[in-house]
Design an enzyme around this catalytic site. Structure first.
Site, PDB file in Angstrom:
ATOM      1  N   CYS A   1      -8.753 -26.987  13.039  1.00  0.00           N
ATOM      2  CA  CYS A   1      -9.919 -27.851  12.862  1.00  0.00           C
ATOM      3  C   CYS A   1      -9.550 -29.320  12.698  1.00  0.00           C
ATOM      4  O   CYS A   1     -10.355 -30.200  13.042  1.00  0.00           O
ATOM      5  CB  CYS A   1     -10.721 -27.384  11.659  1.00  0.00           C
ATOM      6  SG  CYS A   1     -11.534 -25.785  11.908  1.00  0.00           S
TER       7      CYS A   1
ATOM      8  N   ASP B   1      -8.306  -7.269   0.366  1.00  0.00           N
ATOM      9  CA  ASP B   1      -7.483  -7.499   1.550  1.00  0.00           C
ATOM     10  C   ASP B   1      -8.208  -6.973   2.771  1.00  0.00           C
ATOM     11  O   ASP B   1      -9.134  -6.169   2.655  1.00  0.00           O
ATOM     12  CB  ASP B   1      -6.145  -6.766   1.416  1.00  0.00           C
ATOM     13  CG  ASP B   1      -6.328  -5.269   1.593  1.00  0.00           C
ATOM     14  OD1 ASP B   1      -5.977  -4.738   2.662  1.00  0.00           O
ATOM     15  OD2 ASP B   1      -6.847  -4.611   0.664  1.00  0.00           O
TER      16      ASP B   1
ATOM     17  N   ASP C   1       0.861  -1.179   0.000  1.00  0.00           N
ATOM     18  CA  ASP C   1       0.000   0.000   0.000  1.00  0.00           C
ATOM     19  C   ASP C   1       0.903   1.236   0.000  1.00  0.00           C
ATOM     20  O   ASP C   1       2.024   1.201   0.510  1.00  0.00           O
ATOM     21  CB  ASP C   1      -0.894  -0.020   1.237  1.00  0.00           C
ATOM     22  CG  ASP C   1      -1.999   1.014   1.177  1.00  0.00           C
ATOM     23  OD1 ASP C   1      -2.046   1.781   0.202  1.00  0.00           O
ATOM     24  OD2 ASP C   1      -2.814   1.054   2.104  1.00  0.00           O
TER      25      ASP C   1
ATOM     26  N   CYS D   1     -13.045 -28.311   7.607  1.00  0.00           N
ATOM     27  CA  CYS D   1     -12.011 -27.302   7.373  1.00  0.00           C
ATOM     28  C   CYS D   1     -10.636 -27.956   7.489  1.00  0.00           C
ATOM     29  O   CYS D   1     -10.372 -28.693   8.444  1.00  0.00           O
ATOM     30  CB  CYS D   1     -12.149 -26.166   8.381  1.00  0.00           C
ATOM     31  SG  CYS D   1     -10.837 -24.925   8.273  1.00  0.00           S
TER      32      CYS D   1
ATOM     33  N   CYS E   1      -7.706 -26.589   8.114  1.00  0.00           N
ATOM     34  CA  CYS E   1      -6.688 -25.833   8.849  1.00  0.00           C
ATOM     35  C   CYS E   1      -6.193 -26.606  10.066  1.00  0.00           C
ATOM     36  O   CYS E   1      -6.852 -27.542  10.536  1.00  0.00           O
ATOM     37  CB  CYS E   1      -7.253 -24.469   9.269  1.00  0.00           C
ATOM     38  SG  CYS E   1      -8.261 -24.514  10.767  1.00  0.00           S
TER      39      CYS E   1
ATOM     40  N   HIS F   1      -7.054 -20.447  11.252  1.00  0.00           N
ATOM     41  CA  HIS F   1      -8.381 -20.883  10.804  1.00  0.00           C
ATOM     42  C   HIS F   1      -9.081 -19.791  10.010  1.00  0.00           C
ATOM     43  O   HIS F   1      -9.638 -20.061   8.928  1.00  0.00           O
ATOM     44  CB  HIS F   1      -9.253 -21.277  11.997  1.00  0.00           C
ATOM     45  CG  HIS F   1     -10.694 -21.419  11.613  1.00  0.00           C
ATOM     46  ND1 HIS F   1     -11.193 -22.532  10.969  1.00  0.00           N
ATOM     47  CD2 HIS F   1     -11.739 -20.548  11.730  1.00  0.00           C
ATOM     48  CE1 HIS F   1     -12.478 -22.352  10.708  1.00  0.00           C
ATOM     49  NE2 HIS F   1     -12.835 -21.163  11.167  1.00  0.00           N
TER      50      HIS F   1
END
Length: 381
Positions: free
Chosen positions: A308, A265, A92, A303, A305, A334
């Site tokens: 999980c 984002d 940015d 999920c 991740c 997660h």
């Protein structure tokens, strides 16, 4: 593909699935980009980000300019090497941070004078400086320096910001840039459609590699934000990527994808993780809540991740309530995984011309607050 090339792999109405080439690889869109303001996504190792499937992460010109300094980062091999990230980086310009310092800033045609948030010293940003800092950082995508007015600003102020952003965009385009670095312009105008059209039209006349919609998600009414996003996106060049700056909730992501946005984002998923909350198809879960004390289920069934696949809600609640860093890290992983998986599923749906049905099912489940399983397309994936 050479850096800057953008091709469409499919579309379904305004929604697009694309490929954007950068100096560090090809990015599949639509894409959520985790925010690493100070050269780190808070609490997450770069290897973990790669395992989650993150393709692009953000750094911030304002903060890196002051700490540790762009010259030092350049001396040490550039931002990629400095932070150990081998995939694409977007920086940015620092404009949002500068214009958030309303009490200490002074704007003129050439740039902005303000006081540093680090030591209170007087500092100055110009379009040329913003581009020079990003060149030193060596990011794959550099954002133009713009003026971002607050929500509810009078039309006169919005008009001034649009005009100044246009002049500064021209100076950003003219500034020297390193080989392979892409540059994106930023459209402003608040929720005023006429000013948005004026800003988008001027940007489209400049040779940017991509175009962003800035100055939204700053406090305006949400439906109005989505309406302005949809109308503005269609005014930006169809052959270039479109970037919505600052959205990171599942509903918002699906809505802007449906409006023709390719990139987005937000700090929301990592911030929620650090405060003990998880994003699921049931809605947002506050793991400090006592109702999870004996809950043996994962945060989200299916999920992939680390949180999980190995741990229960009860265990995660224990970690959070005891202020254990592992708990906040797992929730952050997660939340990022949830959004990255959502974008991958949306991309498949676009390519298979079923995005509208996919989004309607997903939004319906999110709205009900009772879904324990992901929409069908995500379960199958």
């Amino acid at each position: 593909m050479a850096p800057g090339e953008f091709t469409l792999a499919g579309s379904d109405g305004p929604a697009r699935a694309g490929l954007l080439a950068t100096a560090h690889g090809v990015v599949e869109t639509p894409v959520f980009m985790p925010v690493g303001t100070r050269a780190t996504v808070k609490g997450v190792d770069p290897n973990e980000l790669e395992q989650l499937g993150a393709q692009v992460i953000l750094g911030n010109t304002y903060h890196l300019h002051f700490r540790p300094g762009a010259e030092l980062i350049e001396e040490l091999g550039g931002l990629h090497r400095f932070m150990g990230w081998d995939r694409s980086l977007l920086t940015d310009s620092g404009g949002f941070q500068v214009f958030s310092l309303a009490e200490t800033r002074r704007i003129d045609a050439d740039g902005v004078t303000f006081r540093s948030v680090y030591d209170g010293s007087v500092a100055r940003f110009t379009p040329e400086l913003a581009m020079a800092v990003q060149a030193s950082l060596g990011s794959d995508i550099a954002m133009a320096f713009d003026e971002c007015p607050p929500a509810g600003a009078p039309r006169r102020d919005l008009e001034t910001a649009v005009e100044r952003t246009a002049r500064w965009a021209e100076r950003c385009v003219a500034a020297p840039r390193p080989e392979g670095q892409l540059r994106f312009g930023i459209a402003q105008g608040g929720v005023d459609r006429e000013l948005r059209a004026r800003s988008a039209g001027h940007l489209a006349s400049l040779p940017f590699d991509g175009y962003a919609i800035g100055g939204l998600s700053v406090g305006e009414e949400r439906e109005e934000m989505f309406d302005v996003t949809a109308s503005t996106a269609q005014l930006l060049p169809a052959g270039r990527p479109r970037y919505f700056m600052g959205i990171g909730d599942p509903e918002g992501i699906l809505r802007v994808i449906g409006a023709g946005i390719d990139m987005f984002d937000c700090v929301l998923p990592t911030r929620l993780g650090r405060t003990g909350s998880a994003t699921t198809w049931e809605g947002r879960l506050n793991l400090r809540n006592a109702r999870f004390a004996r809950d043996e289920r994962p945060l989200q069934e299916g999920c992939p991740c680390p949180a999980c696949t190995r741990f229960s809600r009860a265990y995660l609640r224990h970690l959070v309530t005891q202020d254990e860093l592992l708990g906040l890290r797992l929730l952050t992983l997660h939340n990022l995984s949830f959004l990255l998986e959502l974008c991958r599923a949306a991309r498949r749906a676009i390519i298979e011309h079923r995005f509208r049905a996919f989004a309607e099912e997903a939004l319906g489940r999110l709205g009900s607050g009772t879904a324990q399983r992901a929409p069908g397309e995500l379960r199958e994936a």
